[in-house]
Every structure is written in C-alpha cells, then in structure tokens.
Design an enzyme around this catalytic site. Structure first.
Site, PDB file in Angstrom:
ATOM      1  N   ASN A  23       0.858  -1.188   0.000  1.00 18.07           N
ATOM      2  CA  ASN A  23       0.000   0.000   0.000  1.00 18.07           C
ATOM      3  C   ASN A  23       0.895   1.239   0.000  1.00 18.07           C
ATOM      4  O   ASN A  23       2.103   1.122   0.200  1.00 18.07           O
ATOM      5  CB  ASN A  23      -0.935  -0.027   1.216  1.00 18.07           C
ATOM      6  CG  ASN A  23      -0.140  -0.044   2.503  1.00 18.07           C
ATOM      7  OD1 ASN A  23       0.551   0.913   2.831  1.00 18.07           O
ATOM      8  ND2 ASN A  23      -0.210  -1.155   3.224  1.00 18.07           N
ATOM      9  N   PHE A  50      -4.050   2.534  15.098  1.00 22.84           N
ATOM     10  CA  PHE A  50      -4.560   3.454  14.085  1.00 22.84           C
ATOM     11  C   PHE A  50      -5.727   2.782  13.366  1.00 22.84           C
ATOM     12  O   PHE A  50      -5.770   1.562  13.271  1.00 22.84           O
ATOM     13  CB  PHE A  50      -3.462   3.800  13.070  1.00 22.84           C
ATOM     14  CG  PHE A  50      -2.600   4.937  13.505  1.00 22.84           C
ATOM     15  CD1 PHE A  50      -1.716   4.791  14.566  1.00 22.84           C
ATOM     16  CD2 PHE A  50      -2.668   6.177  12.865  1.00 22.84           C
ATOM     17  CE1 PHE A  50      -0.921   5.848  14.981  1.00 22.84           C
ATOM     18  CE2 PHE A  50      -1.887   7.233  13.272  1.00 22.84           C
ATOM     19  CZ  PHE A  50      -1.009   7.072  14.328  1.00 22.84           C
ATOM     20  N   ASP A  60      -3.330  -6.666   5.259  1.00 21.77           N
ATOM     21  CA  ASP A  60      -4.245  -7.578   5.943  1.00 21.77           C
ATOM     22  C   ASP A  60      -4.186  -8.986   5.362  1.00 21.77           C
ATOM     23  O   ASP A  60      -4.559  -9.947   6.020  1.00 21.77           O
ATOM     24  CB  ASP A  60      -5.685  -7.048   5.840  1.00 21.77           C
ATOM     25  CG  ASP A  60      -5.860  -5.797   6.689  1.00 21.77           C
ATOM     26  OD1 ASP A  60      -5.168  -5.691   7.718  1.00 21.77           O
ATOM     27  OD2 ASP A  60      -6.671  -4.928   6.313  1.00 21.77           O
ATOM     28  N   LYS A  73      -9.611  -4.809  19.903  1.00 23.03           N
ATOM     29  CA  LYS A  73      -8.168  -5.031  20.052  1.00 23.03           C
ATOM     30  C   LYS A  73      -7.669  -4.618  21.430  1.00 23.03           C
ATOM     31  O   LYS A  73      -6.473  -4.595  21.673  1.00 23.03           O
ATOM     32  CB  LYS A  73      -7.415  -4.288  18.943  1.00 23.03           C
ATOM     33  CG  LYS A  73      -7.828  -4.737  17.541  1.00 23.03           C
ATOM     34  CD  LYS A  73      -6.871  -4.264  16.468  1.00 23.03           C
ATOM     35  CE  LYS A  73      -7.394  -4.626  15.085  1.00 23.03           C
ATOM     36  NZ  LYS A  73      -6.434  -4.431  14.018  1.00 23.03           N
ATOM     37  N   LYS A  94       9.930 -15.948 -10.882  1.00 24.61           N
ATOM     38  CA  LYS A  94       9.037 -14.902 -11.398  1.00 24.61           C
ATOM     39  C   LYS A  94       7.891 -15.545 -12.200  1.00 24.61           C
ATOM     40  O   LYS A  94       8.148 -16.405 -13.059  1.00 24.61           O
ATOM     41  CB  LYS A  94       9.851 -13.958 -12.291  1.00 24.61           C
ATOM     42  CG  LYS A  94       9.061 -12.796 -12.797  1.00 24.61           C
ATOM     43  CD  LYS A  94       9.888 -11.876 -13.666  1.00 24.61           C
ATOM     44  CE  LYS A  94       8.972 -10.911 -14.367  1.00 24.61           C
ATOM     45  NZ  LYS A  94       9.546 -10.305 -15.532  1.00 24.61           N
ATOM     46  N   LYS A 127     -12.868  -1.097  16.791  1.00 18.13           N
ATOM     47  CA  LYS A 127     -11.485  -1.591  16.784  1.00 18.13           C
ATOM     48  C   LYS A 127     -10.837  -1.429  18.161  1.00 18.13           C
ATOM     49  O   LYS A 127     -10.119  -2.301  18.638  1.00 18.13           O
ATOM     50  CB  LYS A 127     -10.682  -0.794  15.755  1.00 18.13           C
ATOM     51  CG  LYS A 127     -10.019  -1.657  14.736  1.00 18.13           C
ATOM     52  CD  LYS A 127      -9.590  -0.870  13.521  1.00 18.13           C
ATOM     53  CE  LYS A 127     -10.457  -1.251  12.342  1.00 18.13           C
ATOM     54  NZ  LYS A 127     -10.091  -0.541  11.137  1.00 18.13           N
TER      55      LYS A 127
HETATM   56  O1  C5P Z   1      -8.137  -3.790  11.767  1.00 17.28           O
HETATM   57  P1  C5P Z   1      -7.311  -2.784  11.080  1.00 17.28           P
HETATM   58  O2  C5P Z   1      -6.297  -3.405  10.170  1.00 17.28           O
HETATM   59  O3  C5P Z   1      -8.069  -1.722  10.356  1.00 17.28           O
HETATM   60  O4  C5P Z   1      -6.533  -2.038  12.264  1.00 17.28           O
HETATM   61  C1  C5P Z   1      -5.569  -1.081  12.023  1.00 17.28           C
HETATM   62  C2  C5P Z   1      -4.576  -1.087  13.140  1.00 17.28           C
HETATM   63  O5  C5P Z   1      -4.107  -2.418  13.321  1.00 17.28           O
HETATM   64  C3  C5P Z   1      -3.344  -0.260  12.827  1.00 17.28           C
HETATM   65  O6  C5P Z   1      -2.861   0.277  14.040  1.00 17.28           O
HETATM   66  C4  C5P Z   1      -2.368  -1.270  12.247  1.00 17.28           C
HETATM   67  O7  C5P Z   1      -1.036  -0.879  12.472  1.00 17.28           O
HETATM   68  C5  C5P Z   1      -2.733  -2.526  13.011  1.00 17.28           C
HETATM   69  N1  C5P Z   1      -2.596  -3.775  12.254  1.00 17.28           N
HETATM   70  C6  C5P Z   1      -1.722  -4.742  12.696  1.00 17.28           C
HETATM   71  N2  C5P Z   1      -1.618  -5.920  12.037  1.00 17.28           N
HETATM   72  C7  C5P Z   1      -2.355  -6.161  10.957  1.00 17.28           C
HETATM   73  C8  C5P Z   1      -3.257  -5.199  10.482  1.00 17.28           C
HETATM   74  C9  C5P Z   1      -3.355  -4.008  11.153  1.00 17.28           C
HETATM   75  O8  C5P Z   1      -1.030  -4.530  13.682  1.00 17.28           O
HETATM   76  N3  C5P Z   1      -2.228  -7.309  10.322  1.00 17.28           N
END
Ligand code: C5P
Length: 440
Positions: A239, A353, A308, A371, A318, A367
């Site tokens: 990203n 975040f 994600d 979390k 490749k 969230k």
């Molecule tokens: O659930 P979401 O991905 O939207 O949450 C965002 C937060 O979770 C951010 O603080 C990001 O750094 C963290 N995050 C993480 N590991 C992931 C995905 C997101 O620590 N695999």
C-alpha cells in the site's frame, strides 16, 4: 512556518560555525526573525558581518560591547525570544550553561530565558564521548533543554566519528517542532469530551522545557510504513504508506526523552537520528520483531499500514505472463495489534490506528474494543490532507473512556505530538509507571 517568530541563534566557536550562515538563511526562509548572538570564539570562524548581512540585524558579539550594555539588553532579548537555538554548540557553552555560568551575552541570555532552548552540539568525538560533557547534557535535559544530536561522519580533526553538527534539515525540523509543539503550554486545549488540538492558540512556546513529559525515560515501540507481501521474487502486495506518521511519532517521542524502537516496513524516508530502527518486509517479520520487544516496553504505537492479506504461496520464480487470468489465493496476515492487545500487561499503553473510508468513529470504536486498545487514532481516508503518504494528517482520537479528540489538518509531526499528549494523559491518569527494567 515560522512567520513572526523571534529566534535567537547562538553561535559558538566550533569549526562548524560557518554552517550557521545556512541556518540563518533557512530560518529566514521559514519567516522567522533571527537575532544572531556570537561568542567571541565564534567570530574567529565566521565574521559577524556575514551573519549580519544574512539576518538583516546587527549581530551581537561580546567583542566591543561593555558588560553593562548586555546586562540590560539580555533581559529584553530573552523576553522577546520564542526560541533560542545554539548551533553549533561547543562543549564549553554546554558546560557553562550546566554550571549556571553567565559570563558573556549568550550564556547570560540562556540563564534569563523562558523560551524553549535547543542545543545542537558539534565537536570532536572524544570530546563528545567525554563523561563530563555527557553528565552536563544529561543535567540540562533534566532541566528541560532539548538536544539535537550530532551525526556520525568525517570530523574536522580528520577522524570519523560522532560529533558532526546535525544536518541543517534536522536542525530546522527541530526548530519547527519546538515552536509548534503544544505539549507543555498552558493554553494547550482542554480535551474533554470533544475538542480540537493544534489550534493556533494551543501552539506556543515552552515545548521542550518540559522535564515532566510522561514520555521521558519511557520505552516506546512504534511500527511504521507499509508491509510488502511477496507474490513472487519481484512482485508484492502493498500500500502507499510512506512511514511518515510512524517516523514523526518516533521523532517526537525521542525529543521528549523517550527510548524509541521503530519497526518499519520498506520506506524511502530515513528514521530520525537517535532511535533504534529494525527494518522488515512482511507482516510476519513485523510481528516477530514487535513480539520480541513488546514485553520490555511501556508504550506500543501501531502506526504501520500492515497488509491484511498475503499470498498463500509466494512463487519461487518470477511468474510468467502465459495465462490470460491469474488467480491469487490470499490468506490473512497476523493481526499484530490484536495479538499485542491480548498479551499486554497492566502497565502498558497500546495505541492503534484506524484508516477508514466510512463510519470513521463507529469503526474506530469497534477496533478500540476488539483489540483492547487504550487509544485509537482514526484517519478519514476520504478527506484531503489525511492519511497515507502526504505531509499532513487530520485525526480523530478516541480513548478507552470514550473521550473524542479531533485535530485540525496539521503536519504529521504535530499530529504525533498531539497523540503523545494523549498517551501522556492516559499514563498520568492511570498512574502507569515505567516497566521495571530487567536489571533493577
Ligand atoms: O483492523 P485494522 O487493520 O483496520 O486495524 C488497524 C490497526 O491495526 C493499525 O494500528 C495497524 O497498524 C494494526 N494492524 C496490525 N496488524 C495487521 C493489520 C493491522 O497490527 N495485520
């Protein structure tokens, strides 16, 4: 950025004194009014006339003025100043300030000042490593002075080592942060239950002279940047995160005296000097690095844009362009923040975040609960000047107790300071103390 601000630039007798010309130029470019004060030794390295021409003001030196003149002048100068920057600063001026000595204009000004004071040392490595100087710096830090650490590189004495004056860019960034930071101002916004930080009224002086910062001496782990999940040896899922928000947090935390570790995905930006940096590529690697350090830190801030999903398999070679359609099977990456939330101790503060394109507050709150976070920082990705890549951000912070704090559109370094201010408040309120260190 520094429009209308009065900056006193103290120049002392280091070989790097010639760089003060560039500093004056940059400060003026940013809109500051610059009053240069040189020590006698500094005038041996660069002429007052050069700095006078660049600053448009008579440079104050001690060469010809009588003590009685500067005894009066220093008070009005000290009162007018929004910031005193000493760059380059010799071991001598640091020692004098630490000893409370006021025997020339610059040291007298410092003693009379109420503004933040930034010191950018420059000297030979052996001097910089000298325990007396180190103790002096430590003492001044305890009094709220802020230091812009010297860099490693070629020194004027022909050796390589730490002692080179920090880059002009780093110094100017320090000045901008010092002048903008609302951290220790009396006018700093009241935050409950819904308020705005970063308003011009909240931005004033007094920033670094905040020995009471809750961040000081705390261990802070910050993730930054994107992750890359390989599809094959030359392709990946990622990203556009630049890592700027995470690095701004690292810089702000370091300046407030925190001990900072940054775990960053691949980014083009350089992490700020003075922080420990661990570079990773994938979410899995980021998880490992975070888990290795999490138990020993006081604060964890998850600013990384962690992918994600990752390809279930990454091709060894490749992938050839032979088929019209190619299906990639993706699997979830570890949710680092959620895992941290599960293992966090009572004395640890965890900040996440949320980058959202809809129902910002509602999704962020969800969230925060899921979390088990202490604070969530939500970006509305649909708004201009917020979120990925850019220089600015505009965030909504939500605490566990339900407070909502919004910032205006601000440079990321200011957003970082606003976030740390909330972390400090949480820490103060809950009486959280530093994690016991293994050897204590
Ligand atoms: O659930 P979401 O991905 O939207 O949450 C965002 C937060 O979770 C951010 O603080 C990001 O750094 C963290 N995050 C993480 N590991 C992931 C995905 C997101 O620590 N695999």
């Amino acid at each position: 950025m520094l429009k209308g601000k009065e900056v006193i630039l103290g120049v002392t007798g280091s070989i790097a004194a010639y760089k003060s010309a560039e500093i004056v130029r940059e400060l003026i470019k940013q809109g500051a009014k610059v009053q240069v004060v040189m020590t006698k030794a500094a005038t041996a390295f660069i002429t007052p006339l050069s700095l006078q021409t660049l600053s448009g003001r008579t440079v104050i030196t001690d060469l010809f003025s009588s003590p009685s003149a500067w005894e009066i002048e220093h008070v009005s100068l000290a009162e007018r100043a929004d910031l005193i920057l000493i760059a380059p600063a010799t071991a001598n001026i640091i020692g004098k300030i630490a000893g409370g000595i006021a025997d020339d204009m610059l040291s007298t000004l410092v003693l009379a000042a109420r503004s933040p004071i930034l010191i950018a040392p420059a000297m030979n490595e052996a001097m910089y490593e000298n325990p007396i100087l180190k103790a002096n710096i430590e003492k001044l830090k305890n009094h709220g002075f802020c230091f812009i650490e010297p860099e490693e590189g070629d020194l004027a004495c022909g050796k390589k080592g730490k002692g080179r004056l920090a880059s002009i860019e780093t110094i100017i960034r320090g000045v901008l942060t010092a002048i903008r930071n609302p951290q220790s101002t009396e006018q700093s916004a009241v935050h409950s239950p819904q308020s705005t930080v970063g308003s011009p009224q909240a931005i004033d002086r007094g920033l670094f002279r905040n020995p009471k910062s809750e961040i000081r001496n705390r261990k802070i782990l910050i993730t930054a940047g994107p992750t890359q999940e390989p599809i094959d040896p030359v392709r990946y899922i990622s990203n556009p995160s630049s890592g700027r928000m995470g690095l701004a947090l690292a810089e702000a935390a370091h300046r407030q005296g925190g001990e900072v570790i940054v775990v960053t995905g691949p980014i083009a930006l350089e992490p700020p000097p003075g922080v420990t940096t661990i570079r990773v590529q994938t979410a899995q690697q980021m998880r490992e690095a975070v888990m290795e350090h999490f138990s020993s830190v006081d604060i964890f801030i998850s600013a990384a844009a962690v992918s994600d999903y990752q390809p279930e398999k990454s091709a060894k070679e490749k992938i050839k362009k032979t088929k019209d359609r190619l299906t990639l099977e993706l699997v979830k990456t570890p949710d680092i923040l959620a895992e941290v939330g599960q293992v966090k101790g009572e004395n640890q503060i965890v900040v996440g975040f949320a980058a959202e394109t809809e129902d910002l507050e509602q999704n962020a709150r969800k969230k925060l609960e899921e979390k088990d976070l202490d604070l969530i920082v939500a970006n509305d990705l649909t708004r201009e000047g917020a979120g990925f890549g850019g220089e600015t951000n505009m965030v909504t912070m939500i605490t566990r107790s339900g407070e909502v704090i919004k910032t205006q559109k601000l440079p990321k370094i200011e957003v970082a300071e606003a976030i740390l201010e909330q972390v400090s408040r949480i820490s103060k309120r809950s009486g959280i103390r530093s994690q016991p260190k293994p050897d204590t």
